[in-house]
Design an enzyme around this catalytic site. Structure first.
Site, mmCIF file in Angstrom:
data_model
loop_
_atom_site.group_PDB
_atom_site.id
_atom_site.type_symbol
_atom_site.label_atom_id
_atom_site.label_comp_id
_atom_site.label_asym_id
_atom_site.label_seq_id
_atom_site.Cartn_x
_atom_site.Cartn_y
_atom_site.Cartn_z
ATOM 1 N NE ARG A 1 -54.558 -19.160 8.710
ATOM 2 C CZ ARG A 1 -54.336 -18.720 10.129
ATOM 3 N NH1 ARG A 1 -55.176 -19.237 10.815
ATOM 4 N NH2 ARG A 1 -53.514 -18.069 10.449
ATOM 5 C CG ASP B 1 -59.787 -20.857 16.745
ATOM 6 O OD1 ASP B 1 -58.636 -20.475 17.461
ATOM 7 O OD2 ASP B 1 -59.496 -21.113 15.491
ATOM 8 C CG ASP B 2 -56.305 -21.548 21.728
ATOM 9 O OD1 ASP B 2 -56.505 -22.469 22.480
ATOM 10 O OD2 ASP B 2 -55.121 -21.129 21.731
ATOM 11 C CG ASP C 1 -52.685 -22.940 15.428
ATOM 12 O OD1 ASP C 1 -51.678 -22.790 14.785
ATOM 13 O OD2 ASP C 1 -53.331 -21.903 15.828
ATOM 14 C CG ASP D 1 -53.591 -14.840 12.699
ATOM 15 O OD1 ASP D 1 -53.333 -16.235 12.465
ATOM 16 O OD2 ASP D 1 -53.952 -14.662 14.071
ATOM 17 N N GLY E 1 -48.706 -21.258 6.936
ATOM 18 C CA GLY E 1 -48.070 -20.947 5.631
ATOM 19 C C GLY E 1 -46.424 -21.274 5.883
ATOM 20 C CE LYS F 1 -57.031 -22.180 13.401
ATOM 21 N NZ LYS F 1 -57.609 -20.851 13.425
HETATM 22 C C1 GAL Z 1 -53.282 -18.492 15.932
HETATM 23 C C2 GAL Z 1 -54.125 -18.821 14.665
HETATM 24 C C3 GAL Z 1 -55.442 -18.237 14.986
HETATM 25 C C4 GAL Z 1 -56.121 -18.603 16.067
HETATM 26 C C5 GAL Z 1 -55.135 -18.444 17.440
HETATM 27 C C6 GAL Z 1 -55.461 -19.307 18.659
HETATM 28 O O1 GAL Z 1 -52.063 -19.323 15.707
HETATM 29 O O2 GAL Z 1 -53.522 -18.469 13.494
HETATM 30 O O3 GAL Z 1 -56.370 -18.552 13.637
HETATM 31 O O4 GAL Z 1 -56.428 -20.144 15.892
HETATM 32 O O5 GAL Z 1 -53.835 -19.142 17.068
HETATM 33 O O6 GAL Z 1 -54.821 -18.859 19.703
#
Ligand code: GAL
Length: 385
Positions: free
Chosen positions: A176, A41-42, A120, A180, A159, A118
């Site tokens: 999603r 992830d990030d 985002d 979160d 969402g 992913k």
């Molecule tokens: C949010 C996301 C999390 C995670 C995070 C990383 O927007 O909902 O699941 O990926 O960013 O910064």
């Protein structure tokens, strides 16, 4: 099915964690149970700040060997490697994003051997105009297809903008359904609903169950099983073992992606048993690709029945007690589930026990916050068969 780094590690992700995770997933039987995607992830990017000022590169301290050898390692062990970016100038955690560079970044990911992206737009961007979000998601989807590599596309928009109504048409495989998740079963207070607990996700997903189908899924967010209230990333105080099992039952029967969010090397044997129950996973992976829907709710909504049909014409059934005391739940095939099955047999998927055949409504005791999960087969019927 797989694992994602965010819920436990947040941006503190590195090559060693990913390799150790791959090894542990193999050793602990998670790969055999179907958990194949290992998603970074990030926080893997070298620079914080604007893409206009920085290129998108791998952090050389966290990933000294770069992404390609890591993808090769994952592939050599039968796993797939996922990565994270976003359409913004920077990502949610402040790293360089892919704004105006979708084609270039898709090619870069493909050249590394990436299998899942992913992408985002960030939960805090609820006010982004829908047409704009649709365009940037389409840009990346098109760019991924143009690489000729099969890359699963998660259009993550938390969402907002009824993403379920349009993302599949744009080529997204998952999106999603909310912001979160928090590490809570049913948080009693008010967090202005930025975070959603397990029951919030269930209610949101049930209302849009029809948008899930083969290849395009409502994503209830990464699993919290095993976080035990210790995640530095997520709010929440953790769930009991039984509540984590209920959470897993819900994600399974609702056909959400199953991405483990905990540190794999710290999972208890109970949580491992939860995550590797093949008969429950089979409801999630069933070929019809449907999500269950609410069939019956008690007047105070404390006990509920969810069901869906499966490809072999059996039925998945979940009896959920949202309340705080043990309750009896009764299910009648004809009355509650409207199937003409006068005689049926069942299997309790958590106990691994066959039940029946029955020709009367089925009644069982369900503990507070427990979900009983069954597979039900028709044995006979007399009317409307
Ligand atoms: C949010 C996301 C999390 C995670 C995070 C990383 O927007 O909902 O699941 O990926 O960013 O910064």
């Amino acid at each position: 099915m797989g694992w994602s780094s965010w819920n436990n590690f947040g941006p503190d992700i590195n090559e060693t964690v990913v390799r150790d995770t791959i090894d542990a997933m193999e050793r602990l039987g998670l790969k055999d149970a179907g958990y194949i995607y290992v998603n970074i992830d990030d926080g893997w990017q070298r620079y914080k700040g604007s893409r206009a000022e920085h290129p998108l590169e791998v952090d050389p301290v966290k990933f000294p060997n770069g992404m390609k050898p890591l993808a090769d390692y994952a592939h050599s062990k039968g796993f797939k490697l996922g990565i994270y970016s976003g359409p913004g100038d920077s990502t949610c955690a402040g790293y360089t994003g892919s704004e105006d560079h979708a084609a270039e970044d898709a090619k870069l990911f493909a050249s590394w051997g990436i299998d899942h992206l992913k992408y985002d737009s960030c939960c805090s961007h609820s006010d982004a105009p829908q047409a704009e979000v649709q365009q940037v998601m389409l840009d990346m989807s098109t760019a991924l297809i143009a690489t000729n590599r099969s890359i699963v596309f998660h259009a993550c928009h938390c969402g907002w903008a009824n993403v379920w109504e349009w993302a599949a048409e744009e080529g997204a495989n998952q999106w999603r359904i909310g912001q979160d998740i928090s590490d809570d079963f049913n948080y009693p207070g008010n967090r202005e609903k930025y975070y959603f607990d397990v029951l919030d996700m269930l209610d949101r997903g049930n209302a849009i169950a029809q948008y899930t189908g083969p290849g395009h899924w409502n994503d209830y967010d990464m699993l919290i099983v095993g976080l035990d209230g210790e995640s530095k990333q997520l709010v929440g105080t953790g769930l009991s073992d039984l509540e984590y099992r209920t959470h897993f039952s819900i994600w399974s029967i609702m056909a959400s992606p199953l991405l483990i969010g905990a540190n794999i090397t710290h999972l208890s044997s109970y949580d491992l048993a939860t995550l590797t129950n093949k008969e429950v996973i089979a409801l999630n992976q069933d070929g019809l690709g449907q999500a269950a829907t609410l069939q019956y709710s008690s007047p105070d909504n404390s006990t509920q029945v969810y069901a869906k049909m499966l490809k072999d014409e059996s039925m998945a059934l979940m009896l959920l007690n949202r309340g705080t005391t043990t309750a009896d739940v009764t299910v009648s095939m004809r009355r509650d589930l409207t199937v003409p099955w006068d005689v049926y047999r069942m299997r309790d998927l958590w106990k691994g026990r066959d039940l029946g055949p029955y020709d009367i409504p089925f009644t069982t005791e369900v503990q507070a916050h427990e979900a009983k999960v069954y597979r039900v087969w028709k044995v006979g019927c007399t009317v409307g068969c």
